[in-house]
Motif scaffolding. Structure first.
Motif, PDB file in Angstrom:
ATOM      1  N   ALA A 261      -0.062   1.626  14.411  1.00 13.66           N
ATOM      2  CA  ALA A 261       0.602   1.242  13.169  1.00 13.66           C
ATOM      3  C   ALA A 261       1.834   2.091  12.943  1.00 13.66           C
ATOM      4  O   ALA A 261       2.879   1.602  12.527  1.00 13.66           O
ATOM      5  CB  ALA A 261      -0.367   1.370  11.998  1.00 13.66           C
TER       6      ALA A 261
ATOM      7  N   GLN B  38      -0.552  -5.910   9.641  1.00 11.38           N
ATOM      8  CA  GLN B  38      -0.515  -4.456   9.780  1.00 11.38           C
ATOM      9  C   GLN B  38       0.176  -3.834   8.559  1.00 11.38           C
ATOM     10  O   GLN B  38       1.022  -4.482   7.942  1.00 11.38           O
ATOM     11  CB  GLN B  38       0.184  -4.067  11.086  1.00 11.38           C
ATOM     12  CG  GLN B  38       1.632  -4.485  11.182  1.00 11.38           C
ATOM     13  CD  GLN B  38       2.287  -3.930  12.437  1.00 11.38           C
ATOM     14  OE1 GLN B  38       2.136  -2.769  12.761  1.00 11.38           O
ATOM     15  NE2 GLN B  38       3.044  -4.764  13.122  1.00 11.38           N
ATOM     16  N   PHE B  39      -0.245  -2.705   8.187  1.00 12.42           N
ATOM     17  CA  PHE B  39      -1.387  -1.979   8.681  1.00 12.42           C
ATOM     18  C   PHE B  39      -2.660  -2.575   8.069  1.00 12.42           C
ATOM     19  O   PHE B  39      -2.725  -2.793   6.864  1.00 12.42           O
ATOM     20  CB  PHE B  39      -1.245  -0.486   8.309  1.00 12.42           C
ATOM     21  CG  PHE B  39      -2.412   0.369   8.628  1.00 12.42           C
ATOM     22  CD1 PHE B  39      -2.591   0.843   9.898  1.00 12.42           C
ATOM     23  CD2 PHE B  39      -3.361   0.677   7.664  1.00 12.42           C
ATOM     24  CE1 PHE B  39      -3.683   1.654  10.205  1.00 12.42           C
ATOM     25  CE2 PHE B  39      -4.446   1.482   7.968  1.00 12.42           C
ATOM     26  CZ  PHE B  39      -4.613   1.969   9.238  1.00 12.42           C
TER      27      PHE B  39
ATOM     28  N   ASP C  97      -6.928  -1.906  12.601  1.00 14.27           N
ATOM     29  CA  ASP C  97      -6.130  -0.813  13.152  1.00 14.27           C
ATOM     30  C   ASP C  97      -6.800   0.557  13.090  1.00 14.27           C
ATOM     31  O   ASP C  97      -6.345   1.482  13.752  1.00 14.27           O
ATOM     32  CB  ASP C  97      -4.791  -0.722  12.408  1.00 14.27           C
ATOM     33  CG  ASP C  97      -3.936  -1.957  12.610  1.00 14.27           C
ATOM     34  OD1 ASP C  97      -4.043  -2.563  13.686  1.00 14.27           O
ATOM     35  OD2 ASP C  97      -3.182  -2.314  11.699  1.00 14.27           O
TER      36      ASP C  97
END
Length: 483
Positions: free
Chosen positions: A28, A456-457, A462
């Motif tokens: 990320a 994302q994030f 992640d």
């Protein structure tokens, strides 16, 4: 918001991301670093313009059809005259009417004033019939279409010597008569006879006033069955719409824009492509015609009016991104505010709250994206630019929509609007994550404008080391931007 300021904002987000451990967090952080570098380089999207000038309508000469300016004096007598007892075997007697067939030319003469010459044809099914007649300058002759009981069901009777006549009717199956009557004077005449059953449900649609109604995302098959045939279609849109219209024809027919009606109606070519247009609310006319006099009662053309997407009326019109293949139109003001997709206001807000506890430990999750007026869509170039993607599936969606095209957007602000508060104890301690940030990349559903998922994030995709969470996205599309 200026580029320099945005770069600083994203630098802060990048720094926050680096402060956490775990491979997902590093990924990320690298993504945000890329975004910061691209933004700092002052990359700009390349725009193509939607024309400021309205698309010009095609000027199409129209033949006047079915003009009845005077009434027949002798046609009705055919039903009561004792023709069976007469010795006359010419086609002045309806019992000796000359049979006619499709796509043929016939010649004759009116030898005495008020004389009637008779022809006949039989239709095996509902059909459109067209007759075009030319006459000598020495007479005024009219043509009438009659049923088998000699009732007039169509025709053309224009005033004036040497004036041609054009008649068109849609008739059910049966036997009919064509009567050519000398109104004044005598002389020669010739007429062409055409019939077609292919598009009888749409005919007679040879003018804007008789245009066939069509709907967006529809296909219509028809024929140009005579040299004077022009088929008109009209469609009405209630919201500003991006549309592509097209024709498939082995005869080389054209489908052209032929006019509009409505106080607000206006149509604009998109990137100089006259077949891809932006239409404001109103009614629009299109015509199919042969530009080199070709015609065929059996060669079928197919026309399509494909709605790419609706636009938001009165908002977000500075920047428009179009992905025709995905059926997505993205709108935003020039600063990335007031965003819309397919006419729907975009709502990127999100909230997930859950509290769990057992003998092994506790878990408390509060993940929130707050929709605010100071949050903007990123409109720079590169991988973080607005894009059309195909969303296959994910394990933590905000909304279950199934596999479909989606709009991918990155949002940012100068203050935090995205918070990830995950407090875990005991056996779940590894899932601890606490952050607030000012940038997020999301997927938006084109049909509603709502959030499908966070790209994302995303805490679950992640960072969280436990579980088998995933999101699957492919990128088969290209989005073109207009301004």
């Amino acid at each position: 918001m200026k580029k320099k300021f945005l770069a600083a904002v994203l630098a802060v987000a990048m720094a926050v991301g680096v402060s956490f451990t775990g491979s997902g967090t590093v990924m990320a952080a690298e993504s945000v670093t890329n975004l910061e570098e691209k933004t700092a380089a002052d990359d700009q999207m390349e725009f193509i313009r939607i024309s400021d000038e309205e698309l010009s309508e095609s000027i199409i000469p129209e033949e006047t059809m079915n003009v009845i300016s005077k009434q027949s004096g002798r046609i009705a007598e055919a039903g009561i005259a004792p023709y069976a007892d007469e010795e006359d075997t010419t086609n002045t007697n309806p019992n000796h009417a000359v049979p006619v067939s499709n796509d043929s030319v016939y010649q004759g003469a009116i030898e005495s004033e008020n004389e009637v010459r008779w022809y006949t044809f039989t239709l095996s099914q509902k059909s459109a019939v067209t007759i075009f007649m030319q006459v000598a300058d020495t007479m005024d002759a009219d043509l009438y279409i009659c049923s088998d009981d000699f009732t007039i069901v169509g025709g053309s009777a224009s005033e004036g010597a040497g004036v041609s006549e054009l008649a068109g009717s849609v008739l059910e199956s049966g036997t009919y008569y064509l009567a050519i009557e000398g109104y004044e004077g005598t002389g020669n005449f010739a007429f062409m006879y055409f019939q077609s059953s292919v598009d009888a449900d749409y005919e007679i649609n040879d003018s804007t006033s008789s245009a066939t109604n069509v709907a967006l995302n529809s296909s219509i098959a028809g024929v140009i069955d005579s040299p004077v045939d022009i088929d008109y279609y009209k469609l009405t849109v209630t919201n500003t719409t991006i549309m592509r219209y097209s024709i498939s024809s082995s005869m080389g027919y054209s489908l052209v824009y032929a006019g509009k009606s409505g106080d607000n109606a206006a149509i604009y070519a998109v990137n100089g492509d006259v077949n891809m247009v932006k239409m404001l609310p109103g009614t629009y006319y299109f015509a199919v015609l042969s530009e080199d006099d070709q015609y065929s009662a059996t060669s079928i053309y197919t026309i399509n009016f494909h709605k790419i997407a609706e636009l938001a009326n009165g908002g977000g019109s500075d920047i428009i991104g179009i992905c025709e293949k995905a059926g997505i139109v993205f709108q935003a003001d020039s600063d990335g505010s007031n965003c819309y997709v397919n006419g729907n206001p975009i709502d990127y807000s999100y909230s997930y709250v859950n509290h769990l506890s057992n003998s092994a430990g506790s878990q408390s999750y509060n993940i929130t994206i707050r929709k605010r007026n100071d949050v903007y869509a990123y409109l720079g170039d590169g991988e973080f630019a607005p894009s059309a993607v195909y969303y296959h599936s994910s394990t933590r969606p905000a909304m279950n929509v199934g596999g479909r095209p989606a709009l991918e957007l990155t949002f940012y602000s100068d203050t935090d609007f995205y918070s990830i508060h995950c407090r875990c104890t005991g056996a779940y301690d590894m899932n601890n994550f606490w952050d607030e940030t000012n940038v997020v990349q999301v997927l938006i559903d084109p049909s509603t404008g709502k959030l499908i998922d966070i790209v994302q994030f995303n805490y679950y995709y992640d960072f969280a080391p436990v579980g088998t969470n995933y999101i699957t996205i492919t990128r088969p599309y290209t989005m073109t931007f207009y301004q």
